[in-house]
Design a protein around this motif. Structure first.
Motif, short mmCIF file in Angstrom:
data_model
loop_
_atom_site.label_atom_id
_atom_site.label_comp_id
_atom_site.label_asym_id
_atom_site.label_seq_id
_atom_site.Cartn_x
_atom_site.Cartn_y
_atom_site.Cartn_z
N UNK A 252 -11.61 -41.42 -12.57
CA UNK A 252 -11.05 -42.70 -12.17
C UNK A 252 -11.55 -43.16 -10.82
N UNK A 253 -11.32 -44.45 -10.54
CA UNK A 253 -11.81 -45.03 -9.29
C UNK A 253 -11.07 -44.47 -8.08
N UNK A 254 -9.76 -44.33 -8.20
CA UNK A 254 -8.99 -43.78 -7.07
C UNK A 254 -9.35 -42.33 -6.80
N UNK A 255 -9.52 -41.57 -7.86
CA UNK A 255 -9.85 -40.16 -7.69
C UNK A 255 -11.20 -39.97 -7.02
N UNK A 256 -12.18 -40.82 -7.38
CA UNK A 256 -13.50 -40.69 -6.77
C UNK A 256 -13.47 -41.06 -5.30
N UNK A 257 -12.62 -42.02 -4.93
CA UNK A 257 -12.49 -42.36 -3.51
C UNK A 257 -11.85 -41.22 -2.71
N UNK A 258 -10.94 -40.48 -3.34
CA UNK A 258 -10.36 -39.31 -2.69
C UNK A 258 -11.45 -38.24 -2.49
N UNK A 259 -12.28 -38.04 -3.52
CA UNK A 259 -13.38 -37.07 -3.43
C UNK A 259 -14.33 -37.46 -2.30
N UNK A 260 -14.51 -38.77 -2.09
CA UNK A 260 -15.42 -39.25 -1.05
C UNK A 260 -14.83 -39.10 0.35
N UNK A 261 -13.53 -39.34 0.48
CA UNK A 261 -12.90 -39.40 1.80
C UNK A 261 -12.87 -38.04 2.50
N UNK A 262 -12.61 -36.98 1.75
CA UNK A 262 -12.44 -35.66 2.36
C UNK A 262 -13.72 -35.17 3.05
N UNK A 263 -14.90 -35.15 2.38
CA UNK A 263 -16.11 -34.72 3.10
C UNK A 263 -16.49 -35.66 4.23
N UNK A 264 -16.12 -36.94 4.12
CA UNK A 264 -16.36 -37.85 5.23
C UNK A 264 -15.68 -37.39 6.50
N UNK A 265 -14.41 -37.05 6.38
CA UNK A 265 -13.65 -36.60 7.53
C UNK A 265 -14.24 -35.31 8.09
N UNK A 266 -14.55 -34.35 7.21
CA UNK A 266 -15.12 -33.08 7.65
C UNK A 266 -16.46 -33.31 8.35
N UNK A 267 -17.27 -34.22 7.81
CA UNK A 267 -18.58 -34.50 8.38
C UNK A 267 -18.49 -35.06 9.79
N UNK A 268 -17.57 -36.00 10.01
CA UNK A 268 -17.41 -36.57 11.35
C UNK A 268 -16.95 -35.53 12.36
N UNK A 269 -16.04 -34.66 11.93
CA UNK A 269 -15.56 -33.61 12.83
C UNK A 269 -16.68 -32.62 13.16
N UNK A 270 -17.55 -32.33 12.17
CA UNK A 270 -18.69 -31.44 12.42
C UNK A 270 -19.62 -32.05 13.46
N UNK A 271 -19.86 -33.34 13.39
CA UNK A 271 -20.70 -34.02 14.38
C UNK A 271 -20.04 -33.96 15.76
N UNK A 272 -18.74 -34.20 15.79
CA UNK A 272 -18.03 -34.23 17.07
C UNK A 272 -18.10 -32.90 17.80
N UNK A 273 -18.03 -31.79 17.05
CA UNK A 273 -18.01 -30.47 17.67
C UNK A 273 -19.37 -29.77 17.64
N UNK A 274 -20.43 -30.50 17.30
CA UNK A 274 -21.76 -29.89 17.18
C UNK A 274 -22.26 -29.34 18.51
N UNK A 275 -22.78 -28.12 18.48
CA UNK A 275 -23.39 -27.50 19.65
C UNK A 275 -24.92 -27.48 19.55
N UNK A 276 -25.41 -27.71 18.34
CA UNK A 276 -26.86 -27.77 18.13
C UNK A 276 -27.14 -28.71 16.97
#
Length: 490
Positions: free
Chosen positions: A116-140
């Motif tokens: 479904x459309x809502x389910x796919x947006x949920x699948x998209x949102x979670x790695x987005x958040x993780x990705x931004x946090x990984x950039x924020x705390x990147x040491x290299x």
């Protein structure tokens, strides 16, 4: 037994939505008929308000999409300095969002069809958040690259699912306006990245990038699933309840219900088609139009300009390059807002012709300005004048892009693809978009280092090709239901 009854009998064999379809609105609907209208019930009875609220919630996804595109412009110098990256390494970082989006695009159609459309947006949102946090705390660079890939994966799914969801829930007379909210949100996210990049460090700015999806995740539990997807899955009770809340509880939806049922009945028994059948015009023509528009959209160089606008303005001799980028972001939002108002009045095709024509002229103007500037002394008045003219040309290009080619390819893709190839066809079209975007963003910095005037000449040639493509192939879809558009290719 009719085809429509077959759909309902096969219900148990079909897939279920990943997220709760929203029985709250079915209960609300029954309650609102039995009692006086108060509070949220009054809101839900107004179909246009209900659809608008759904669009505003899913529009958080494109805001994050735009933020991803704009993030690399104000942060380039600081990230390169803090982590010791070379120009080519930072160009790789900037382009990795496109690589992640390509992976997301490949899977986006099937995910949206399966859960479904809502389910796919949920699948998209979670790695987005993780990705931004990984950039924020990147040491290299490794964490920086990993975060950009995760962020891009979510963006790839969002870029397919949001236009499809909006097109499937919007009333016929509002589909253009509501569909263009997708691109308006992208430009708003871009502006936010440019603006906050003036004041915030690149690490804090990355945390800000995660906020739209953090808000989107709970918001998805408060909107109905796409009624057309529910009908395709054979969930007829949920389909009618979803359509009713979207149109308002006082609205007679019987005609629209029957039209959607007839449309999905012809494809309910065959959810896949063979490659041989793609030779039929009803399949190859809309697929060609969708892929062509979305692929050429990026080859026009828009993401090269937006990702590295600060570098372009520095080459033009503009001292406050980041501030100039903010100005471009503001203008892009305003121009896209005008498109939102025009789409259901002027039509898609006319706006695309105007947009691509103006893009070609403005890109040629920028190219000539940079060629002349390169032959002038940096201390001369001519150099300063050409720098200002180049800035004017870039602004004109962004306005021209926003008036048509920014929003309309996504809208047309969501309108013209037949229901039984929408998942596969949409994935291929979005993949074409992100592949060409990756090519542009990966090469933009290097091309600008080679020749700024030459770079804009290349983009101008592509824009002229887009104009020819639109004139020859793109149909008008204004004022027609999705079912009417798709049946016209038969």
């Amino acid at each position: 037994m009719s085809a429509i009854e077959d759909i309902e009998d096969d219900r148990g064999e079909l897939r279920k939505p990943f997220l709760h379809t929203g029985s709250w609105y079915k209960m609300q609907g029954m309650g609102s008929r039995q009692s006086s209208i108060t509070g949220s019930a009054q809101v839900l009875r107004d179909g246009s308000v209900s659809v608008l609220l759904c669009v505003l919630i899913v529009a958080l996804g494109p805001i994050q999409f735009g933020f991803s595109c704009g993030y690399s412009s104000p942060t380039e110098e600081d990230i390169m300095s803090d982590l010791g990256l070379s120009l080519s390494q930072f160009s790789l970082f900037g382009s990795l969002v496109n690589v992640g989006a390509m992976i997301g695009a490949i899977t986006s159609g099937q995910i949206a069809e399966y859960i479904g459309r809502k389910g796919s947006l949920m699948i998209a949102a979670v790695p987005n958040v993780i990705g931004w946090l990984a950039i924020s705390f990147a040491k290299d660079s490794s964490f920086l690259y990993m975060g950009r890939l995760l962020e891009g994966f979510g963006v790839g799914i969002i870029s397919y699912t949001v236009p499809i969801y909006i097109a499937e829930i919007a009333p016929q007379n509002m589909r253009g306006t509501l569909g263009s909210v997708n691109q308006l949100s992208v430009t708003a996210g871009l502006l936010l990245a440019y603006f906050f990049g003036l004041f915030l460090s690149w690490r804090i700015l990355a945390v800000f990038g995660s906020l739209p999806c953090l808000i989107l995740i709970p918001g998805l539990f408060f909107i109905p699933e796409s009624p057309r997807w529910l009908a395709k899955m054979g969930l007829m009770e949920d389909f009618e309840a979803s359509l009713q809340v979207l149109r308002g509880y006082d609205t007679d939806i019987s005609l629209e219900v029957n039209e959607i049922k007839r449309s999905v009945a012809s494809t309910s028994k065959r959810t896949t088609i063979s490659f041989a059948e793609l030779k039929r015009k009803r399949y190859w023509f809309p697929l060609m139009v969708g892929i062509g528009l979305l692929g050429l959209q990026q080859l026009s160089g828009i993401n090269g300009v937006l990702f590295y606008s600060a570098t372009i303005f520095e080459n033009a001799g503009i001292s406050s390059s980041n501030l100039a980028s903010v100005g471009v972001g503001v203008i892009q939002v305003l121009a896209t807002g005008v498109t939102t108002w025009l789409l259901d009045k002027a039509g898609r095709r006319l706006l695309l012709i105007i947009s691509s024509s103006a893009m070609t002229l403005s890109l040629l103007f920028v190219a000539v300005a940079f060629y002349i500037e390169s032959s002038a002394s940096e201390d001369s008045k001519l150099y300063s004048i050409m720098g200002i003219l180049a800035l004017v040309g870039v602004v004109a290009f962004v306005i021209a892009f926003s008036l048509g080619l920014g929003a309309i390819p996504w809208l047309i893709m969501s309108e013209i693809l037949p229901v039984n190839i929408k998942g596969l066809g949409g994935s291929v079209a979005v993949l074409a978009n992100w592949t060409s975007s990756w090519v542009v963003t990966m090469t933009a910095n290097l091309l600008l280092d080679w020749s700024t005037g030459g770079t804009f000449t290349i983009y101008a040639v592509v824009s002229a090709s887009i104009l020819l493509f639109v004139i020859l192939f793109v149909p008008e879809t204004k004022g027609r239901t999705l079912e009417e558009i798709q049946s016209s290719f038969r």
